[in-house]
Write a protein that holds these residues in place. Structure first.
Motif, PDB file in Angstrom:
ATOM      1  N   GLU A  67      -3.923   8.634  -1.420  1.00 44.98           N
ATOM      2  CA  GLU A  67      -4.005   9.602  -0.325  1.00 44.98           C
ATOM      3  C   GLU A  67      -5.358  10.313  -0.301  1.00 44.98           C
ATOM      4  OE1 GLU A  67      -1.065  10.478   2.073  1.00 44.98           O
ATOM      5  OE2 GLU A  67      -1.358   8.409   1.452  1.00 44.98           O
ATOM      6  N   GLN A  68      -5.787  10.794  -1.459  1.00 46.21           N
ATOM      7  CA  GLN A  68      -7.036  11.547  -1.537  1.00 46.21           C
ATOM      8  C   GLN A  68      -8.247  10.659  -1.253  1.00 46.21           C
ATOM      9  OE1 GLN A  68      -7.123  14.849  -1.779  1.00 46.21           O
ATOM     10  NE2 GLN A  68      -9.354  14.797  -1.522  1.00 46.21           N
ATOM     11  N   ALA A  69      -8.120   9.374  -1.575  1.00 49.47           N
ATOM     12  CA  ALA A  69      -9.229   8.437  -1.337  1.00 49.47           C
ATOM     13  C   ALA A  69      -9.587   8.350   0.145  1.00 49.47           C
ATOM     14  CB  ALA A  69      -8.869   7.054  -1.871  1.00 49.47           C
ATOM     15  N   ILE A  75     -15.775   9.401  -3.676  1.00 51.48           N
ATOM     16  CA  ILE A  75     -15.349   9.509  -5.080  1.00 51.48           C
ATOM     17  C   ILE A  75     -14.655   8.224  -5.524  1.00 51.48           C
ATOM     18  CG2 ILE A  75     -13.939  10.787  -6.730  1.00 51.48           C
ATOM     19  CD1 ILE A  75     -14.237  13.246  -4.955  1.00 51.48           C
ATOM     20  N   ALA A  76     -13.783   7.687  -4.663  1.00 47.96           N
ATOM     21  CA  ALA A  76     -13.083   6.440  -4.982  1.00 47.96           C
ATOM     22  C   ALA A  76     -14.075   5.305  -5.206  1.00 47.96           C
ATOM     23  CB  ALA A  76     -12.106   6.080  -3.858  1.00 47.96           C
ATOM     24  N   GLU A 126      -8.941   3.109   2.027  1.00 47.41           N
ATOM     25  CA  GLU A 126     -10.177   3.284   1.267  1.00 47.41           C
ATOM     26  C   GLU A 126      -9.999   2.933  -0.207  1.00 47.41           C
ATOM     27  OE1 GLU A 126     -13.150   3.942   2.646  1.00 47.41           O
ATOM     28  OE2 GLU A 126     -12.089   3.840   4.567  1.00 47.41           O
ATOM     29  N   TYR A 127      -8.832   3.243  -0.750  1.00 42.70           N
ATOM     30  CA  TYR A 127      -8.561   2.876  -2.139  1.00 42.70           C
ATOM     31  C   TYR A 127      -8.668   1.361  -2.320  1.00 42.70           C
ATOM     32  CZ  TYR A 127      -5.758   1.657  -6.226  1.00 42.70           C
ATOM     33  OH  TYR A 127      -5.319   1.093  -7.407  1.00 42.70           O
ATOM     34  N   ASN A 243      10.369   5.827   8.540  1.00 44.70           N
ATOM     35  CA  ASN A 243       9.008   6.324   8.716  1.00 44.70           C
ATOM     36  C   ASN A 243       8.721   7.448   7.722  1.00 44.70           C
ATOM     37  OD1 ASN A 243       8.484   4.627  10.986  1.00 44.70           O
ATOM     38  ND2 ASN A 243       9.754   6.001  12.212  1.00 44.70           N
ATOM     39  N   TYR A 244       8.075   7.074   6.633  1.00 44.03           N
ATOM     40  CA  TYR A 244       7.680   8.057   5.622  1.00 44.03           C
ATOM     41  C   TYR A 244       6.184   8.279   5.789  1.00 44.03           C
ATOM     42  CZ  TYR A 244       7.441  10.489   1.161  1.00 44.03           C
ATOM     43  OH  TYR A 244       7.261  11.446   0.186  1.00 44.03           O
ATOM     44  N   ARG A 245       5.822   9.449   6.296  1.00 48.19           N
ATOM     45  CA  ARG A 245       4.436   9.687   6.668  1.00 48.19           C
ATOM     46  C   ARG A 245       3.509   9.820   5.455  1.00 48.19           C
ATOM     47  NH1 ARG A 245       4.442  13.958  11.764  1.00 48.19           N
ATOM     48  NH2 ARG A 245       5.633  12.646  13.207  1.00 48.19           N
ATOM     49  N   THR A 246       2.455   9.045   5.478  1.00 45.43           N
ATOM     50  CA  THR A 246       1.399   9.160   4.484  1.00 45.43           C
ATOM     51  C   THR A 246       0.069   9.156   5.221  1.00 45.43           C
ATOM     52  OG1 THR A 246       1.303   6.757   4.188  1.00 45.43           O
ATOM     53  CG2 THR A 246       2.703   8.000   2.673  1.00 45.43           C
ATOM     54  N   PHE A 247      -0.915   9.787   4.631  1.00 47.83           N
ATOM     55  CA  PHE A 247      -2.231   9.845   5.267  1.00 47.83           C
ATOM     56  C   PHE A 247      -2.892   8.469   5.243  1.00 47.83           C
ATOM     57  CE2 PHE A 247      -6.734  11.120   5.551  1.00 47.83           C
ATOM     58  CZ  PHE A 247      -6.661  11.947   6.665  1.00 47.83           C
ATOM     59  N   ALA A 248      -2.742   7.764   4.130  1.00 47.66           N
ATOM     60  CA  ALA A 248      -3.339   6.435   3.983  1.00 47.66           C
ATOM     61  C   ALA A 248      -2.391   5.362   4.507  1.00 47.66           C
ATOM     62  CB  ALA A 248      -3.653   6.167   2.521  1.00 47.66           C
TER      63      ALA A 248
END
Length: 259
Positions: A67-69, A75-76, A126-127, A243-248
């Motif tokens: 998610e953070q990537a 950074i990733a 991005e990961y 539908n499980y929401r994730t940013f990535a």
């Protein structure tokens, strides 16, 4: 006695290696966490490789926050690509066999059958992109390497799907899990045995491999299994959501074929 360097020793896989390593009496291990050995710092790598004449390096150092990537891809890429490149150059220079851990997220999940090592990667987050670039750097720089792609890694250590579900269930929380993503949950301890057997049996490092526990599940089914295995089915209500929401973005189907 073969000398084996472990990077990222405080991560999930690194902790499993520390637990299992004493069983391999023919191997001598050096464990380095990110403070002891920062793979993004060439001077840190140089110092480590000049102190000991290693035979193998198992690279467990990685940026794994999917998610953070998406929010901080620099950074990733710094860790998963540039750091891996630094490590590959050092391994080549010192004639150290590199065993690098990669991911099912190098694929887009559009396929309806297990991905083979011959399938062309096409990461959708991005990961996955950072991990794929790390793979490419190794292939360009080295000959003596094994890239092991694995999926849905879990263990008793750190924060992962297994420990998260277990913690919520033990606290009596209701759990909502998607059934729309399919893959192969893989116990990190099994991956450790696979890696150490490669080294112990003098397998010459070269190429890309896939390793999983071989059972295809969706996330909901995996959560069900965790509750059953730990006798927690009566403690919690497990809800299936589409539908499980994730940013990535995540691959809907990322089953790896082990050959």
């Amino acid at each position: 006695m073969k000398k084996v360097l472990i990077t990222g020793a405080n991560g999930q896989l690194g902790q499993c290696l520390q637990k299992i390593a004493p069983l391999y009496k023919n191997l001598e291990f050096t464990f380095k966490n990110s403070k002891d050995l920062d793979i993004t710092d060439t001077s840190s790598i140089k110092k480590t490789f000049e102190l000991v004449d290693f035979d193998y390096c198992i690279n467990c150092a990685a940026y794994t926050n999917v998610e953070q990537a998406e929010k901080t891809p620099d950074i990733a890429f710094k860790v998963n690509a540039e750091g891996v490149k630094n490590l590959a150059f050092a391994c080549k220079k010192h004639k150290v066999g590199l065993i690098h851990i990669s991911t099912d997220y190098v694929f887009d999940g559009e396929k309806n059958e297990p991905y083979t090592t011959d399938d062309i990667p096409n990461p959708i987050n991005e990961y996955g992109k950072s991990k794929l670039l790390g793979e490419k750097y190794i292939q360009e720089i080295m000959v003596d390497y094994i890239i092991i792609r694995t999926s849905w890694l879990y263990s008793e250590f750190g924060k992962n799907f297994y420990t998260s579900i277990l913690k919520k269930a033990q606290a009596g929380e209701n759990i909502a899990v998607t059934d729309q993503q399919i893959g192969c949950p893989t116990n990190a301890n099994n991956l450790v045995f696979y890696i150490l057997n490669i080294i112990s049996n003098n397998v010459k490092p070269h190429g890309i491999q896939h390793f999983t526990d071989g059972v295809t599940l969706n996330w909901f089914e995996f959560a069900e299994q965790i509750l059953v295995d730990n006798n927690l089915t009566k403690n919690v209500r497990l809800e299936k959501v589409k539908n499980y929401r994730t940013f990535a973005r995540r691959p809907n189907y990322s089953v790896l074929k082990q050959e």
